[in-house]
Design a protein around this motif. Structure first.
Motif, PDB file in Angstrom:
ATOM      1  N   LEU A 129      -5.222   2.379   1.279  1.00  0.00           N
ATOM      2  CA  LEU A 129      -5.275   0.931   1.512  1.00  0.00           C
ATOM      3  C   LEU A 129      -5.106   0.164   0.204  1.00  0.00           C
ATOM      4  CD1 LEU A 129      -8.132   0.601   4.165  1.00  0.00           C
ATOM      5  CD2 LEU A 129      -5.728  -0.027   4.473  1.00  0.00           C
ATOM      6  N   HIS A 130      -5.700   0.663  -0.874  1.00  0.00           N
ATOM      7  CA  HIS A 130      -5.554  -0.010  -2.165  1.00  0.00           C
ATOM      8  C   HIS A 130      -4.093   0.019  -2.641  1.00  0.00           C
ATOM      9  CE1 HIS A 130      -9.525  -1.307  -3.128  1.00  0.00           C
ATOM     10  NE2 HIS A 130     -10.058  -0.099  -3.094  1.00  0.00           N
ATOM     11  N   VAL A 131      -3.432   1.146  -2.468  1.00  0.00           N
ATOM     12  CA  VAL A 131      -2.029   1.236  -2.886  1.00  0.00           C
ATOM     13  C   VAL A 131      -1.167   0.271  -2.074  1.00  0.00           C
ATOM     14  CG1 VAL A 131       0.004   2.733  -3.003  1.00  0.00           C
ATOM     15  CG2 VAL A 131      -2.226   3.632  -3.662  1.00  0.00           C
ATOM     16  N   LYS A 132      -1.484   0.135  -0.785  1.00  0.00           N
ATOM     17  CA  LYS A 132      -0.653  -0.687   0.089  1.00  0.00           C
ATOM     18  C   LYS A 132      -1.035  -2.171   0.081  1.00  0.00           C
ATOM     19  CE  LYS A 132       0.950   3.062   3.008  1.00  0.00           C
ATOM     20  NZ  LYS A 132       1.401   3.489   4.342  1.00  0.00           N
ATOM     21  N   ALA A 133      -2.041  -2.531  -0.706  1.00  0.00           N
ATOM     22  CA  ALA A 133      -2.381  -3.940  -0.866  1.00  0.00           C
ATOM     23  C   ALA A 133      -1.268  -4.671  -1.604  1.00  0.00           C
ATOM     24  CB  ALA A 133      -3.684  -4.080  -1.651  1.00  0.00           C
ATOM     25  N   MET A 134      -1.221  -5.982  -1.423  1.00  0.00           N
ATOM     26  CA  MET A 134      -0.264  -6.780  -2.195  1.00  0.00           C
ATOM     27  C   MET A 134      -0.650  -6.768  -3.672  1.00  0.00           C
ATOM     28  SD  MET A 134       2.349  -8.751  -2.581  1.00  0.00           S
ATOM     29  CE  MET A 134       2.858  -9.314  -0.946  1.00  0.00           C
ATOM     30  N   HIS A 135       0.336  -6.560  -4.536  1.00  0.00           N
ATOM     31  CA  HIS A 135       0.136  -6.653  -5.982  1.00  0.00           C
ATOM     32  C   HIS A 135       1.006  -7.797  -6.509  1.00  0.00           C
ATOM     33  CE1 HIS A 135      -1.485  -2.626  -5.370  1.00  0.00           C
ATOM     34  NE2 HIS A 135      -1.941  -2.636  -6.603  1.00  0.00           N
ATOM     35  N   VAL A 136       0.375  -8.733  -7.172  1.00  0.00           N
ATOM     36  CA  VAL A 136       1.109  -9.845  -7.785  1.00  0.00           C
ATOM     37  C   VAL A 136       1.077  -9.650  -9.296  1.00  0.00           C
ATOM     38  CG1 VAL A 136       1.258 -12.348  -8.093  1.00  0.00           C
ATOM     39  CG2 VAL A 136       0.475 -11.404  -5.908  1.00  0.00           C
ATOM     40  N   TRP A 137       2.268  -9.541  -9.876  1.00  0.00           N
ATOM     41  CA  TRP A 137       2.380  -9.283 -11.310  1.00  0.00           C
ATOM     42  C   TRP A 137       2.851 -10.538 -12.035  1.00  0.00           C
ATOM     43  CZ3 TRP A 137       0.967  -4.737 -13.636  1.00  0.00           C
ATOM     44  CH2 TRP A 137       0.695  -3.663 -12.773  1.00  0.00           C
TER      45      TRP A 137
END
Length: 333
Positions: A129-137
């Protein structure tokens, strides 16, 4: 199914720089760099574990699709099962059973905590779930080069480059984020137990002997029985974590459901909005819901949750939320 995650690039750089950075990140997910001596440090996955990982990938993708978010696959070879020394070295962590990396599509799982299929499944599900969360860079040009920093990870909000340079580093809502992820894990536990690979564990969990043992262990540890999902061979418990922030989150969802019952008949319906934030990093909908029930800027109370002191901080924040709700009720009268 694609292998590239849902990533956003922001910052005061050119569109070309953003496109280049996004391409670089996508390439890492499609073609991860090799880990030296992997065959020596990564335990070979069992047939059961491979099947469980397939279920986890499909289940998390189904959840993303239900919430209107484009899913992506995380293949089994992206998971590493390592003894403690190698685990701590490779993932630069201590005292963790599982970990995911922002900069690569990898999940690390501590071998010593995966003896049972229950532990393996729940740790892997949480980290997936953490990997598939949205990541904003956020991208920033420094000395002719582009520096990157993850400023949003699901619900978690971190300081910008500019704030860091001003010695104003911060990270908000991390505890709320973990509580959200773990509540999803709690909700999926029955599905995990229904897997053929966990048939023996399911039989055990539903046995009278297990219920008695869990009751005795819970009493010994001064914890609630429902927190214990499995009892290991050494009589130590495998538990659902982030209990106190989760209690707070359930309270918030319950009160929102009461006020907006036509749209959210159950607290689980409200909780879906928090899960959606996990996959989109768009906090606005849940901020509006929380503030509508508890008062303006009430959502910011979640900043006071402390991962290092979860029980006390969650109790204090719960009291503050209830106080603000009562004040809202008095104003309405």
């Amino acid at each position: 199914m694609k292998l590239t995650p849902n990533i956003k690039m922001i910052g005061k750089v050119t569109d070309q720089a953003k496109e280049k950075a996004l391409k670089a990140f996508n390439n890492v997910f499609e073609n991860p760099w090799e880990v030296p001596n992997r065959e020596k440090i990564d335990h070979t996955k069992t047939a059961d574990q491979l099947s469980i990982l397939k279920f986890i990938n499909e289940e998390t993708n189904a959840l993303m699709s239900e919430l209107g978010v484009e899913p992506f696959d995380l293949p089994a070879d992206r998971y590493f099962i390592m003894d403690k020394d190698n685990f701590n070295k490779q993932f630069e962590t201590e005292n963790a059973a599982g970990v995911s990396s922002d900069l690569s599509p990898r999940v690390g799982i501590l071998y010593e905590d995966t003896i049972s299929n229950v532990d393996f499944s729940m740790i892997a599900f949480h980290e997936t779930l953490h990997v598939k969360a949205m990541h904003v860079w956020e991208l920033r040009e420094e000395d002719g080069k582009i520096a990157t920093k993850c400023v949003r990870h699901g619900i978690t909000v971190s300081s910008s480059h500019e704030n860091d340079l001003k010695n104003n580093k911060y990270q908000y809502f991390g505890c709320l984020h973990e509580a959200t992820v773990e509540w999803v894990c709690e909700r999926v536990f029955s599905k995990i137990l229904d897997l053929p690979e966990l048939s023996k564990e399911k039989e055990c969990v539903h046995s009278e002997a297990f219920k008695i043992a869990r009751r005795e262990l819970a009493k010994k540890l001064n914890t609630k029985e429902e927190r214990i999902r499995w009892i290991r061979h050494d009589n130590t418990p495998s538990t659902f974590v982030y209990t106190y922030p989760k209690v707070l989150l359930k309270y918030i969802c319950e009160k929102i459901s009461i006020k907006f019952n036509d749209k959210y008949p159950k607290e689980e319906d409200v909780f879906r909005e928090f899960i959606r934030v996990h996959f989109t990093s768009d906090l606005v909908p849940v901020i509006r819901l929380v503030d509508a029930v508890f008062g303006e800027k009430s959502f910011l109370l979640f900043e006071k949750l402390d991962l290092e002191n979860q029980r006390v901080s969650a109790a204090h924040v719960l009291i503050e939320f209830e106080k603000k709700r009562q004040e809202m009720s008095l104003e309405a009268d």
